[in-house]
Write a protein that holds these residues in place. Structure first.
Motif, PDB file in Angstrom:
ATOM      1  N   LEU A 192       0.822  -1.211   0.000  1.00  0.00           N
ATOM      2  CA  LEU A 192       0.000   0.000   0.000  1.00  0.00           C
ATOM      3  C   LEU A 192       0.858   1.264   0.000  1.00  0.00           C
ATOM      4  O   LEU A 192       2.026   1.243   0.384  1.00  0.00           O
ATOM      5  CB  LEU A 192      -0.948  -0.014   1.198  1.00  0.00           C
ATOM      6  CG  LEU A 192      -0.332  -0.071   2.605  1.00  0.00           C
ATOM      7  CD1 LEU A 192       0.054   1.299   3.112  1.00  0.00           C
ATOM      8  CD2 LEU A 192      -1.299  -0.742   3.571  1.00  0.00           C
ATOM      9  N   VAL A 193       0.261   2.334  -0.448  1.00  0.00           N
ATOM     10  CA  VAL A 193       0.893   3.654  -0.457  1.00  0.00           C
ATOM     11  C   VAL A 193       0.268   4.504   0.641  1.00  0.00           C
ATOM     12  O   VAL A 193      -0.949   4.504   0.814  1.00  0.00           O
ATOM     13  CB  VAL A 193       0.684   4.356  -1.814  1.00  0.00           C
ATOM     14  CG1 VAL A 193       0.941   5.853  -1.699  1.00  0.00           C
ATOM     15  CG2 VAL A 193       1.599   3.761  -2.868  1.00  0.00           C
ATOM     16  N   ILE A 194       1.106   5.200   1.396  1.00  0.00           N
ATOM     17  CA  ILE A 194       0.615   6.114   2.422  1.00  0.00           C
ATOM     18  C   ILE A 194       0.663   7.535   1.874  1.00  0.00           C
ATOM     19  O   ILE A 194       1.734   8.058   1.586  1.00  0.00           O
ATOM     20  CB  ILE A 194       1.460   6.023   3.711  1.00  0.00           C
ATOM     21  CG1 ILE A 194       1.372   4.612   4.305  1.00  0.00           C
ATOM     22  CG2 ILE A 194       0.998   7.060   4.734  1.00  0.00           C
ATOM     23  CD1 ILE A 194       2.362   4.345   5.421  1.00  0.00           C
ATOM     24  N   ILE A 195      -0.519   8.131   1.682  1.00  0.00           N
ATOM     25  CA  ILE A 195      -0.595   9.548   1.322  1.00  0.00           C
ATOM     26  C   ILE A 195      -0.517  10.321   2.633  1.00  0.00           C
ATOM     27  O   ILE A 195      -1.459  10.317   3.420  1.00  0.00           O
ATOM     28  CB  ILE A 195      -1.904   9.888   0.582  1.00  0.00           C
ATOM     29  CG1 ILE A 195      -2.049   9.026  -0.690  1.00  0.00           C
ATOM     30  CG2 ILE A 195      -1.955  11.376   0.248  1.00  0.00           C
ATOM     31  CD1 ILE A 195      -1.048   9.318  -1.775  1.00  0.00           C
ATOM     32  N   LYS A 196       0.602  10.950   2.890  1.00  0.00           N
ATOM     33  CA  LYS A 196       0.834  11.579   4.187  1.00  0.00           C
ATOM     34  C   LYS A 196      -0.049  12.810   4.378  1.00  0.00           C
ATOM     35  O   LYS A 196      -0.272  13.579   3.453  1.00  0.00           O
ATOM     36  CB  LYS A 196       2.313  11.933   4.332  1.00  0.00           C
ATOM     37  CG  LYS A 196       3.190  10.678   4.351  1.00  0.00           C
ATOM     38  CD  LYS A 196       4.661  11.008   4.395  1.00  0.00           C
ATOM     39  CE  LYS A 196       5.497   9.724   4.361  1.00  0.00           C
ATOM     40  NZ  LYS A 196       6.942  10.004   4.297  1.00  0.00           N
ATOM     41  N   GLY A 197      -0.517  12.960   5.636  1.00  0.00           N
ATOM     42  CA  GLY A 197      -1.495  14.007   5.914  1.00  0.00           C
ATOM     43  C   GLY A 197      -0.955  15.256   6.571  1.00  0.00           C
ATOM     44  O   GLY A 197      -1.730  16.137   6.955  1.00  0.00           O
ATOM     45  N   ASP A 198       0.396  15.359   6.731  1.00  0.00           N
ATOM     46  CA  ASP A 198       0.954  16.594   7.289  1.00  0.00           C
ATOM     47  C   ASP A 198       0.749  17.734   6.295  1.00  0.00           C
ATOM     48  O   ASP A 198       0.472  17.510   5.111  1.00  0.00           O
ATOM     49  CB  ASP A 198       2.435  16.411   7.607  1.00  0.00           C
ATOM     50  CG  ASP A 198       3.249  16.067   6.376  1.00  0.00           C
ATOM     51  OD1 ASP A 198       3.790  16.977   5.737  1.00  0.00           O
ATOM     52  OD2 ASP A 198       3.302  14.873   6.001  1.00  0.00           O
ATOM     53  N   ASP A 199       0.899  18.967   6.757  1.00  0.00           N
ATOM     54  CA  ASP A 199       0.576  20.142   5.931  1.00  0.00           C
ATOM     55  C   ASP A 199       1.313  20.153   4.598  1.00  0.00           C
ATOM     56  O   ASP A 199       0.721  20.405   3.543  1.00  0.00           O
ATOM     57  CB  ASP A 199       0.891  21.435   6.700  1.00  0.00           C
ATOM     58  CG  ASP A 199      -0.105  21.699   7.821  1.00  0.00           C
ATOM     59  OD1 ASP A 199      -1.205  21.096   7.773  1.00  0.00           O
ATOM     60  OD2 ASP A 199       0.205  22.468   8.737  1.00  0.00           O
ATOM     61  N   LYS A 200       2.612  19.855   4.631  1.00  0.00           N
ATOM     62  CA  LYS A 200       3.407  19.898   3.410  1.00  0.00           C
ATOM     63  C   LYS A 200       2.919  18.880   2.380  1.00  0.00           C
ATOM     64  O   LYS A 200       2.681  19.218   1.206  1.00  0.00           O
ATOM     65  CB  LYS A 200       4.884  19.631   3.739  1.00  0.00           C
ATOM     66  CG  LYS A 200       5.786  19.600   2.507  1.00  0.00           C
ATOM     67  CD  LYS A 200       7.222  19.231   2.889  1.00  0.00           C
ATOM     68  CE  LYS A 200       8.093  19.083   1.646  1.00  0.00           C
ATOM     69  NZ  LYS A 200       9.490  18.679   2.011  1.00  0.00           N
ATOM     70  N   ASN A 201       2.747  17.648   2.806  1.00  0.00           N
ATOM     71  CA  ASN A 201       2.339  16.593   1.877  1.00  0.00           C
ATOM     72  C   ASN A 201       0.872  16.706   1.487  1.00  0.00           C
ATOM     73  O   ASN A 201       0.486  16.324   0.383  1.00  0.00           O
ATOM     74  CB  ASN A 201       2.626  15.218   2.486  1.00  0.00           C
ATOM     75  CG  ASN A 201       4.099  14.857   2.408  1.00  0.00           C
ATOM     76  OD1 ASN A 201       4.627  14.553   1.343  1.00  0.00           O
ATOM     77  ND2 ASN A 201       4.783  14.922   3.543  1.00  0.00           N
ATOM     78  N   LYS A 202       0.057  17.228   2.389  1.00  0.00           N
ATOM     79  CA  LYS A 202      -1.356  17.451   2.077  1.00  0.00           C
ATOM     80  C   LYS A 202      -1.488  18.473   0.944  1.00  0.00           C
ATOM     81  O   LYS A 202      -2.289  18.298   0.025  1.00  0.00           O
ATOM     82  CB  LYS A 202      -2.073  17.946   3.334  1.00  0.00           C
ATOM     83  CG  LYS A 202      -3.579  18.044   3.212  1.00  0.00           C
ATOM     84  CD  LYS A 202      -4.157  18.413   4.570  1.00  0.00           C
ATOM     85  CE  LYS A 202      -5.653  18.562   4.532  1.00  0.00           C
ATOM     86  NZ  LYS A 202      -6.198  18.883   5.872  1.00  0.00           N
ATOM     87  N   LYS A 203      -0.658  19.518   1.008  1.00  0.00           N
ATOM     88  CA  LYS A 203      -0.670  20.531  -0.058  1.00  0.00           C
ATOM     89  C   LYS A 203      -0.223  19.929  -1.385  1.00  0.00           C
ATOM     90  O   LYS A 203      -0.768  20.239  -2.444  1.00  0.00           O
ATOM     91  CB  LYS A 203       0.239  21.706   0.326  1.00  0.00           C
ATOM     92  CG  LYS A 203      -0.342  22.608   1.403  1.00  0.00           C
ATOM     93  CD  LYS A 203       0.629  23.711   1.790  1.00  0.00           C
ATOM     94  CE  LYS A 203       0.055  24.577   2.903  1.00  0.00           C
ATOM     95  NZ  LYS A 203       1.023  25.606   3.367  1.00  0.00           N
ATOM     96  N   LEU A 204       0.795  19.068  -1.337  1.00  0.00           N
ATOM     97  CA  LEU A 204       1.263  18.389  -2.555  1.00  0.00           C
ATOM     98  C   LEU A 204       0.173  17.477  -3.117  1.00  0.00           C
ATOM     99  O   LEU A 204      -0.031  17.407  -4.333  1.00  0.00           O
ATOM    100  CB  LEU A 204       2.522  17.576  -2.258  1.00  0.00           C
ATOM    101  CG  LEU A 204       3.829  18.349  -2.131  1.00  0.00           C
ATOM    102  CD1 LEU A 204       4.947  17.422  -1.678  1.00  0.00           C
ATOM    103  CD2 LEU A 204       4.212  19.003  -3.468  1.00  0.00           C
ATOM    104  N   TYR A 205      -0.516  16.780  -2.223  1.00  0.00           N
ATOM    105  CA  TYR A 205      -1.601  15.887  -2.630  1.00  0.00           C
ATOM    106  C   TYR A 205      -2.702  16.673  -3.343  1.00  0.00           C
ATOM    107  O   TYR A 205      -3.149  16.297  -4.440  1.00  0.00           O
ATOM    108  CB  TYR A 205      -2.143  15.183  -1.392  1.00  0.00           C
ATOM    109  CG  TYR A 205      -3.330  14.278  -1.627  1.00  0.00           C
ATOM    110  CD1 TYR A 205      -3.291  13.246  -2.559  1.00  0.00           C
ATOM    111  CD2 TYR A 205      -4.492  14.441  -0.868  1.00  0.00           C
ATOM    112  CE1 TYR A 205      -4.375  12.400  -2.747  1.00  0.00           C
ATOM    113  CE2 TYR A 205      -5.586  13.599  -1.046  1.00  0.00           C
ATOM    114  CZ  TYR A 205      -5.525  12.589  -1.984  1.00  0.00           C
ATOM    115  OH  TYR A 205      -6.605  11.755  -2.159  1.00  0.00           O
ATOM    116  N   TYR A 206      -3.110  17.777  -2.748  1.00  0.00           N
ATOM    117  CA  TYR A 206      -4.151  18.597  -3.357  1.00  0.00           C
ATOM    118  C   TYR A 206      -3.669  19.257  -4.650  1.00  0.00           C
ATOM    119  O   TYR A 206      -4.440  19.415  -5.604  1.00  0.00           O
ATOM    120  CB  TYR A 206      -4.644  19.660  -2.373  1.00  0.00           C
ATOM    121  CG  TYR A 206      -5.540  19.110  -1.280  1.00  0.00           C
ATOM    122  CD1 TYR A 206      -6.409  18.046  -1.543  1.00  0.00           C
ATOM    123  CD2 TYR A 206      -5.531  19.628   0.008  1.00  0.00           C
ATOM    124  CE1 TYR A 206      -7.233  17.531  -0.561  1.00  0.00           C
ATOM    125  CE2 TYR A 206      -6.355  19.113   1.005  1.00  0.00           C
ATOM    126  CZ  TYR A 206      -7.207  18.069   0.716  1.00  0.00           C
ATOM    127  OH  TYR A 206      -8.019  17.550   1.694  1.00  0.00           O
TER     128      TYR A 206
END
Length: 300
Positions: A192-206
Motif C-alpha cells: 500500500l501507499v501512504i498519502i501523508k497528511g501533514d501540511d506539506k504533503n497534504k498541499k502536494l496531494y491537493y
C-alpha cells in the motif's frame, strides 16, 4: 522526481523474495503500514490520532470520539479490502466494480448511496457531475480495469483524481478513493501507499489532484447535466498527465517496498550486513540505511 525504474527494481527484488506477504495484522510490517495509512488518511480529512491512541482504540475495539470512530472504521475497512486485493494478486484475478466501491464507503461510515444534485469540492477547480453518477462510475470502473491489465503509474494517478472529481458520495470520497488506490496496487503485488497528511504533503496531494482537475475540467463541463460519452471521457483520461500525484505515489511505494523487503530479510534470518548491502544497492547512504533499519526495528 522518482524514476519508475527504482520502483520496478524493488518490485523485482520483492518477487524474488517470494512476493508480497499476506496483509495480516500479525505481520509487523503490514501492521505498521496499515496503522500509518489509517492515521494519515484521516489526517488529510482533518482528524488527528496518535500512534499510541490508535493502538488503544484498536485493542479496546470500542471507539468513543468521532476521531476514534473514523480511525477504527478506516483501519477495519482497509484491513478487509486489502485482504480481498491480496486474493486477487494470489489468484491472478481482479474483482472490481460499483458494488465494491459502495461497500467501501458504507464500511467507512457513509451510506454507500450515490449523492443527488450538486456538491462542491473544497479547493477544486471543477464542478462534479450533478447526475448520472452511476454512468460516471461505470467509466471509472472501465478505466481501472484497463490499468489493471498493465499497471501504469500515470494512469493510476489519473484514476484516483478522476474518482475524486466524480465525488459520488455525500461523504467519505477521499478515504474511499485512497482505499481503492491501494486495492489496485495490492492486487498487482505492490504494498500500500501512504498519502501523508501533514501540511506539506497534504498541499502536494491537493496540488496533484488540481493538476488533474485542470485537464479534466472541460470534459466535466461538457457532460455536467447529461449522460457522459464513455468513448470521449476515456479518450480524455488517457491524455491526462499527472506529475505531482504520480511522484507522491511513487515515493510512497518506494518507502513501503523498502520496509516490506527489509522485513522479509529479517524474517528469513538475514544478518545486518546483507541488509545494509541491499540498501546500498537501492541507493541509500550508510546513514540513511542505519536510520531505516532502526525505524523498521522500532515498529516491531
Amino acid at each position: 522526481m522518482i524514476d519508475e525504474k527504482l520502483i520496478k527494481k524493488r518490485k523485482s527484488i520483492l518477487d524474488k523474495l517470494g512476493g508480497l506477504p499476506e496483509p495480516k495484522v500479525q505481520n509487523k510490517e503490514w501492521l505498521y503500514l496499515l496503522g500509518e495509512e489509517t492515521r494519515n488518511s484521516i489526517l488529510v480529512e482533518g482528524y488527528f490520532i496518535s500512534e499510541k491512541e490508535l493502538k488503544k482504540v484498536l485493542s479496546k475495539n470500542v471507539p468513543i470520539t468521532r476521531t476514534e470512530e473514523e480511525a477504527f472504521n478506516y483501519f477495519r475497512t482497509a484491513s478487509f479490502i486489502y485482504e480481498l486485493a491480496y486474493e486477487n494478486y494470489k489468484q491472478n484475478e481482479f474483482i472490481f466494480g460499483i458494488p465494491l466501491i459502495r461497500q467501501i464507503n458504507k464500511s467507512l461510515g457513509g451510506k454507500g448511496d450515490f449523492r443527488k444534485g450538486k456538491i462542491q469540492i473544497t479547493g477544486a477547480k471543477i464542478n462534479p457531475p450533478e447526475g448520472y453518477i452511476e454512468d460516471w462510475l461505470k467509466i471509472f470502473n472501465d478505466f481501472v480495469k484497463e490499468i489493471e491489465k498493465k499497471l501504469d503509474f500515470n494512469a493510476l494517478s489519473v484514476s484516483h483524481g478522476f474518482f475524486e472529481e466524480i465525488h459520488p458520495f455525500e461523504d467519505g470520497n477521499g478515504r474511499t478513493g485512497r482505499i481503492i488506490l491501494n486495492y489496485i496496487l495490492i492486487s498487482k503485488g505492490y504494498p500500500l501507499v501512504i498519502i501523508k497528511g501533514d501540511d506539506k504533503n497534504k498541499k502536494l496531494y491537493y496540488k496533484g489532484l488540481e493538476e488533474i482537475d485542470t485537464q479534466m475540467a472541460e470534459i466535466f463541463e461538457r457532460f455536467k447535466n447529461k449522460k457522459p460519452d464513455k468513448r470521449k471521457v476515456l479518450e480524455k483520461l488517457k491524455s491526462v498527465k499527472s506529475k505531482t500525484l504520480r511522484n507522491l505515489i511513487l515515493e510512497g511505494l518506494r518507502e513501503s517496498l523498502d520496509r516490506i523487503i527489509i522485513g522479509i530479510y529479517e524474517e528469513k534470518g538475514a544478518k545486518l550486513e546483507p541488509v545494509s548491502e541491499l540498501l546500498k544497492e537501492l541507493g541509500y547512504s550508510p546513514e540513511s540505511s542505519r536510520q531505516l533499519i532502526k525505524e523498521a526495528n522500532n515498529s516491531s
